[in-house]
Design an enzyme around this catalytic site. Structure first.
Site, mmCIF file in Angstrom:
data_model
loop_
_atom_site.group_PDB
_atom_site.id
_atom_site.type_symbol
_atom_site.label_atom_id
_atom_site.label_comp_id
_atom_site.label_asym_id
_atom_site.label_seq_id
_atom_site.Cartn_x
_atom_site.Cartn_y
_atom_site.Cartn_z
ATOM 1 N N ASP A 66 22.959 5.203 25.236
ATOM 2 C CA ASP A 66 23.256 6.575 25.638
ATOM 3 C C ASP A 66 24.047 7.306 24.552
ATOM 4 O O ASP A 66 24.308 8.511 24.664
ATOM 5 C CB ASP A 66 23.970 6.624 26.984
ATOM 6 C CG ASP A 66 25.287 5.855 27.011
ATOM 7 O OD1 ASP A 66 25.675 5.285 25.976
ATOM 8 O OD2 ASP A 66 25.925 5.828 28.079
ATOM 9 N N ASP A 105 20.128 1.759 28.063
ATOM 10 C CA ASP A 105 21.367 2.088 28.766
ATOM 11 C C ASP A 105 21.082 2.866 30.040
ATOM 12 O O ASP A 105 20.235 3.781 30.048
ATOM 13 C CB ASP A 105 22.267 2.950 27.884
ATOM 14 C CG ASP A 105 23.290 2.148 27.106
ATOM 15 O OD1 ASP A 105 23.532 0.981 27.458
ATOM 16 O OD2 ASP A 105 23.855 2.696 26.140
ATOM 17 N N LYS A 135 21.182 -1.853 30.546
ATOM 18 C CA LYS A 135 22.600 -2.144 30.290
ATOM 19 C C LYS A 135 23.441 -1.158 31.073
ATOM 20 O O LYS A 135 23.118 0.035 31.126
ATOM 21 C CB LYS A 135 22.936 -2.043 28.805
ATOM 22 C CG LYS A 135 24.418 -2.343 28.495
ATOM 23 C CD LYS A 135 24.676 -2.471 27.001
ATOM 24 C CE LYS A 135 24.725 -1.152 26.285
ATOM 25 N NZ LYS A 135 25.881 -0.300 26.726
ATOM 26 N N GLU A 137 27.710 -0.118 32.111
ATOM 27 C CA GLU A 137 29.122 -0.286 31.798
ATOM 28 C C GLU A 137 29.914 -0.621 33.054
ATOM 29 O O GLU A 137 29.540 -0.247 34.160
ATOM 30 C CB GLU A 137 29.679 0.995 31.167
ATOM 31 C CG GLU A 137 29.059 1.347 29.832
ATOM 32 C CD GLU A 137 29.663 2.598 29.212
ATOM 33 O OE1 GLU A 137 30.693 3.090 29.726
ATOM 34 O OE2 GLU A 137 29.117 3.089 28.209
ATOM 35 N N GLU A 204 33.165 -4.178 23.597
ATOM 36 C CA GLU A 204 33.363 -3.103 22.614
ATOM 37 C C GLU A 204 34.826 -2.746 22.438
ATOM 38 O O GLU A 204 35.578 -2.623 23.415
ATOM 39 C CB GLU A 204 32.594 -1.847 23.035
ATOM 40 C CG GLU A 204 32.802 -0.677 22.074
ATOM 41 C CD GLU A 204 31.936 0.526 22.364
ATOM 42 O OE1 GLU A 204 32.054 1.531 21.637
ATOM 43 O OE2 GLU A 204 31.128 0.469 23.319
#
Length: 289
Positions: A66, A105, A135, A137, A204
């Site tokens: 993204d 994402d 993916k 978050e 990250e």
């Protein structure tokens, strides 16, 4: 593994097309963790067909991140990125690649409300793009969603630590895990998504010792970005790595200076146009005799 290209002269750009080959699979990626002889996973972002074609022979995973919000669309953050954007670019990258596993994402707002909402979004991404996985978050708060998707046949890559979609909550893009409480929370987040079924976890923007702890704790590959050289793989935004921007994050190593290369090429083109040196006899069509 390299990709053999053929040229399809039927297209206006004579685009090189890779001959179909067996893609890297999600089980093969997950199995890297248990293989002491395995090389670290190579992962880069891709948003277009041509970029995918160039990166594909060298990567295990292509991430349709993204981050395209900032890199492609000039948005201030990843938050305005839509599901339509991710599907369009994910399909382009899948069309341009034959070797790497493509991961897309899930954009902000497409999965947080409930596991059912997340399934609707994720199933659309896989159906529309041909990608292998999504993916998302978030840590422990997203564990139930990761489990719900995984149990229904949707491979999920986790993402913990500095999570750009939570930039407003985090208060910026600084490194995470400097305090003991935050350190322990991020370790717990990584464990939670891995135990819920994530086949790999991106870590990250964390202090190195935290990344090392996560690598030693999880039984799935840990892919670092601003983390540690001891991670099971690494990922960068391709445009950062190629030097297309004036400023790049501290954790990025520039492997090229494409901004300078492009600027010099455009300067030469502009000069040739203004001096009428372009087009020359080599670039124009002559009447048939």
């Amino acid at each position: 593994m390299s990709t053999t290209y053929t040229v399809d002269s039927a297209t206006s750009r004579a685009t090189p097309t890779p001959k179909p080959m067996k893609r890297v699979t999600i089980p093969a990626i997950k199995a890297r963790k248990g293989d002491p002889e395995a090389e670290p996973l190579v992962m880069l972002t891709a948003y277009t067909v041509r970029t995918a074609q160039l990166l594909d022979p060298h990567c295990d995973i292509l991430l349709v991140g993204d981050s395209l919000g900032q890199v492609i669309y000039g948005l201030p953050s990843t938050l305005p990125v839509s599901l339509d954007m991710m599907c369009a670019h994910g399909a382009a990258v899948s069309r341009g690649s034959y070797h790497a596993a493509v991961v897309v994402d899930m954009p902000f707002g497409s999965y947080e409300a409930s596991p059912v909402h997340a399934f609707e979004s994720a199933s659309r991404i896989l159906a529309d793009t041909g990608a292998a996985a999504v993916k998302l978050e978030g840590g422990a708060a997203m564990a139930d969603t990761v489990r719900f998707l995984s149990e229904r046949g949707i491979p999920v890559m986790g993402h913990v630590g500095l999570t750009p979609q939570a930039v407003n909550t985090l208060g910026g893009y600084g490194a995470r895990g400097r305090s003991g409480a935050e350190y322990d929370k991020i370790v717990g987040d990584a464990e939670a998504v891995a135990q819920a079924g994530a086949f790999a976890v991106v870590v990250e923007g964390v202090v190195e010792t935290l990344a090392d702890t996560i690598v030693g704790t999880l039984d799935v590959p840990v892919i670092g970005i601003g983390a540690s050289a001891r991670c099971d793989g690494q990922v960068l935004v391709t445009e950062d790595m190629l030097g297309l921007f004036e400023r790049t994050p501290r954790f990025v190593k520039r492997y090229g200076n494409m901004a300078e290369t492009m600027t010099e090429a455009v300067e030469r083109y502009a000069a040739d146009v203004r001096s009428r040196a372009f087009p020359s006899a080599d670039e124009i069509y002559k009447p048939k005799s």
